[in-house]
Write an enzyme that holds these catalytic residues in place. Sequence first.
Site, PDB file in Angstrom:
ATOM      1  CB  SER A 143      -0.901   0.002   1.238  1.00  0.00           C
ATOM      2  OG  SER A 143      -1.547   1.254   1.389  1.00  0.00           O
ATOM      3  CE1 TYR A 156      -4.218  -2.457   5.043  1.00  0.00           C
ATOM      4  CE2 TYR A 156      -3.250  -0.326   4.550  1.00  0.00           C
ATOM      5  CZ  TYR A 156      -3.882  -1.481   4.131  1.00  0.00           C
ATOM      6  OH  TYR A 156      -4.170  -1.657   2.799  1.00  0.00           O
TER       7      TYR A 156
END
Length: 265
Positions: A143, A156
């Site tokens: 990401s 995350y």
Amino acid sequence: MMKKQNRTALITGASAGIGATFARFLASEGYDLLLVARRAERLETLAAELSSKYGIQCDIFAADLTLTSAPADIMAYAQAQGIRIDVLINNAGLSGKDAFANTPWVTLAAEIQLMVTAVTELCHRVIPDMRKKGWGRIINLSSVAAFSPPGASLLYTGIKSYVLDISQSLDMELKPQGIHVTALCPGFTHSEFHDIMGTRNQASKLPDILWQQPEDVVREGWAAVMKGKPVCVPGTINKLIASSVRPLPISLQYHLGNRLNPFKN
């Protein structure tokens, strides 16, 4: 339809979003598929669509990758069916939204299992066959958050940083043997991700310029892995974000991450 490749791609998280888009794209390129996700009915519908439209073999395997047994179960199924994996798309993922200290350990462990352990194990399990054939392609979904400051309470950003780093390490090791590994680092992408995570309200407040379509992410990611690029940040805005944040002092990154996290409760 392009000439059939006689190669098979294993795609996790294939029932929706970027995973389903990868399935449609690779089917259009003539790849056979092994689709993995928890929702069997969605996989069945997608497999029927792609087999009919592109004339490819499309197998499905319903599995929950938060379970430690799932990677071995997937590969055992593939072996039993005579499926040899040429392409691995490690796409399955989620993100917690509650405070770390208030989240049960079983929930946090599942997040780590899904996006760290399962990703790493599936890479390890498909590599031997790829080395024998002298050809393989692996895309691990990281990401743009991997380049961003850490967010309060979130695993995350740390998880996606791990995926970014391990993908580059594997590419260094395996590229001389014909195997390309790419960390695909999208930003905000139109999919069901935020609905499933319960963060749609926060996500909907973000400017339209930050969002990409999954088809664009997939095209850029596939072009990158075929060209042997170990990192792909799709989209101009995401590239600017990634390149501008990394040089900042760690103390400033900490401050920005604490103040600007759009999903902080």
